[in-house]
Design a protein around this motif. Structure first.
Motif, mmCIF file in Angstrom:
data_model
loop_
_atom_site.group_PDB
_atom_site.id
_atom_site.type_symbol
_atom_site.label_atom_id
_atom_site.label_comp_id
_atom_site.label_asym_id
_atom_site.label_seq_id
_atom_site.Cartn_x
_atom_site.Cartn_y
_atom_site.Cartn_z
ATOM 1 N N UNK A 39 0.811 -1.217 0.000
ATOM 2 C CA UNK A 39 0.000 0.000 0.000
ATOM 3 C C UNK A 39 0.850 1.276 0.000
ATOM 4 N N UNK A 40 2.161 1.135 -0.238
ATOM 5 C CA UNK A 40 3.068 2.284 -0.299
ATOM 6 C C UNK A 40 3.017 3.126 0.978
ATOM 7 N N UNK A 41 3.122 2.454 2.111
ATOM 8 C CA UNK A 41 3.049 3.102 3.410
ATOM 9 C C UNK A 41 4.455 3.284 3.981
ATOM 10 N N UNK A 42 4.706 4.443 4.574
ATOM 11 C CA UNK A 42 5.967 4.642 5.283
ATOM 12 C C UNK A 42 5.809 4.198 6.729
ATOM 13 N N UNK A 43 6.808 3.497 7.228
ATOM 14 C CA UNK A 43 6.818 3.014 8.609
ATOM 15 C C UNK A 43 7.594 3.961 9.504
ATOM 16 N N UNK A 44 7.006 4.287 10.657
ATOM 17 C CA UNK A 44 7.712 4.958 11.742
ATOM 18 C C UNK A 44 7.703 3.985 12.914
ATOM 19 N N UNK A 45 8.857 3.812 13.555
ATOM 20 C CA UNK A 45 8.907 2.867 14.680
ATOM 21 C C UNK A 45 10.018 3.280 15.634
ATOM 22 N N UNK A 46 10.210 2.514 16.697
ATOM 23 C CA UNK A 46 11.101 2.905 17.779
ATOM 24 C C UNK A 46 12.581 2.713 17.567
ATOM 25 N N UNK A 47 13.007 2.319 16.368
ATOM 26 C CA UNK A 47 14.420 2.274 16.056
ATOM 27 C C UNK A 47 15.160 1.007 16.426
ATOM 28 N N UNK A 48 14.460 -0.032 16.907
ATOM 29 C CA UNK A 48 15.130 -1.261 17.309
ATOM 30 C C UNK A 48 15.519 -2.136 16.139
ATOM 31 N N UNK A 49 16.577 -2.924 16.318
ATOM 32 C CA UNK A 49 17.012 -3.852 15.265
ATOM 33 C C UNK A 49 16.777 -5.297 15.655
ATOM 34 N N UNK A 50 16.183 -5.530 16.811
ATOM 35 C CA UNK A 50 15.968 -6.885 17.301
ATOM 36 C C UNK A 50 14.482 -7.184 17.440
ATOM 37 N N UNK A 51 14.153 -8.461 17.562
ATOM 38 C CA UNK A 51 12.781 -8.873 17.814
ATOM 39 C C UNK A 51 11.813 -8.455 16.722
ATOM 40 N N UNK A 52 10.558 -8.204 17.119
ATOM 41 C CA UNK A 52 9.531 -7.815 16.163
ATOM 42 C C UNK A 52 9.845 -6.462 15.533
ATOM 43 N N UNK A 53 10.427 -5.559 16.340
ATOM 44 C CA UNK A 53 10.769 -4.237 15.824
ATOM 45 C C UNK A 53 11.727 -4.347 14.648
ATOM 46 N N UNK A 54 12.799 -5.105 14.852
ATOM 47 C CA UNK A 54 13.783 -5.259 13.798
ATOM 48 C C UNK A 54 13.227 -5.968 12.579
ATOM 49 N N UNK A 55 12.349 -6.940 12.818
ATOM 50 C CA UNK A 55 11.815 -7.737 11.712
ATOM 51 C C UNK A 55 10.923 -6.916 10.789
ATOM 52 N N UNK A 56 10.037 -6.117 11.349
ATOM 53 C CA UNK A 56 9.139 -5.336 10.507
ATOM 54 C C UNK A 56 9.924 -4.271 9.740
ATOM 55 N N UNK A 57 10.919 -3.653 10.385
ATOM 56 C CA UNK A 57 11.720 -2.632 9.719
ATOM 57 C C UNK A 57 12.588 -3.235 8.614
ATOM 58 N N UNK A 58 13.292 -4.302 8.946
ATOM 59 C CA UNK A 58 14.202 -4.940 7.986
ATOM 60 C C UNK A 58 13.451 -5.452 6.758
ATOM 61 N N UNK A 59 12.278 -6.052 6.993
ATOM 62 C CA UNK A 59 11.496 -6.588 5.878
ATOM 63 C C UNK A 59 11.011 -5.479 4.957
ATOM 64 N N UNK A 60 10.544 -4.369 5.540
ATOM 65 C CA UNK A 60 10.041 -3.285 4.702
ATOM 66 C C UNK A 60 11.178 -2.612 3.929
#
Length: 242
Positions: A39-60
């Motif tokens: 859907x061409x959405x930009x992600x904003x998140x807490x900056x983590x590279x581990x766990x669920x945080x890291x996974x959603x960021x890395x995948x996108x």
């Protein structure tokens, strides 16, 4: 300035910085990232590279590129340069298990001084404290186009605090975008049950009880945000930004 209808949607995702014991949540993080890409959405998140945080960021980032992800992290969590350094730091403090917000993204002082390069986790902004972090994440969402909002995957104390604060801000009229719990494997059933009970007991109005929406599949999240309509029971206060 771009018309609001043509702006890119911005979604802030709250979630755990650990993987948890059930792999279904890591899979949900990956699938949510795929939906954001679709859907061409930009992600904003807490900056983590581990766990669920890291996974959603890395995948996108893999799907949409570094410009699609913006991590925001407090300066106090910028401690060491590598994941192994974080493990050493935790061990020195008697904590041999990574957990909670201690597993946030960590960056060396030299990198911090020169600016943080885009990486497999996207762009990063360092802020002075947790309050600034949450305020900036919310600001980025409110600057986005239709479908912008807040989403929560599984997580701990920090995650529930963040998602409930954004729900409260909606009720107070500070913002008017959707807040969605991605309720995988019944993880948020207890919270949703509490909301229903609070409505029944008269502490939350029936209209405001709908502010916190539920999605049981990542594919439902963006349509929920896009279709969100403000509660008729929310406060109409002047916070100077709507």
């Amino acid at each position: 300035m771009a018309d609001s209808e043509t702006k890119q949607a911005v979604v802030c995702v709250f979630c755990g910085s650990v993987s948890g014991k059930n792999p279904v949540h890591m899979e949900a993080a990956r699938t949510l990232a795929e939906e954001l890409h679709k859907h061409n959405v930009q992600l904003v998140y807490g900056g983590g590279t581990t766990g669920l945080m890291g996974e959603v960021a890395r995948t996108l980032v893999k799907l949409s590129g570094p410009q699609a992800v913006h991590g925001i992290i407090p300066r106090a969590l910028v401690k060491v340069a590598t994941d192994s350094g974080m493990r050493d730091h935790q061990n020195q403090n008697g904590n041999t298990e990574s957990g909670g917000k201690t597993a946030e993204r960590v960056i060396s002082d030299s990198i911090e001084e020169n600016g943080i390069p885009e990486s497999e986790y996207g762009m990063t902004t360092i802020v002075p404290d947790m309050h600034t972090r949450k305020r900036l994440m919310a600001t980025k969402v409110l600057e986005g186009g239709p479908g912008s909002g807040f989403v929560s995957l599984a997580g701990g104390f920090g995650t529930i605090e963040e998602v409930m604060e954004m729900t409260t801000w909606n009720q107070l009229g500070i913002h008017k975008v959707g807040v969605v719990l991605l309720n995988i494997n019944g993880y948020w059933d207890g919270l949703l049950s509490w909301v229903r009970n609070a409505v029944q007991e008269g502490y939350i109005s029936a209209d405001n009880g709908e502010i916190l929406a539920e999605a049981k599949d990542p594919a439902e999240v963006f349509p929920r945000l896009l279709a969100y309509r403000v509660s008729q029971g929310r406060m109409r206060l002047n916070w100077g930004q709507e």
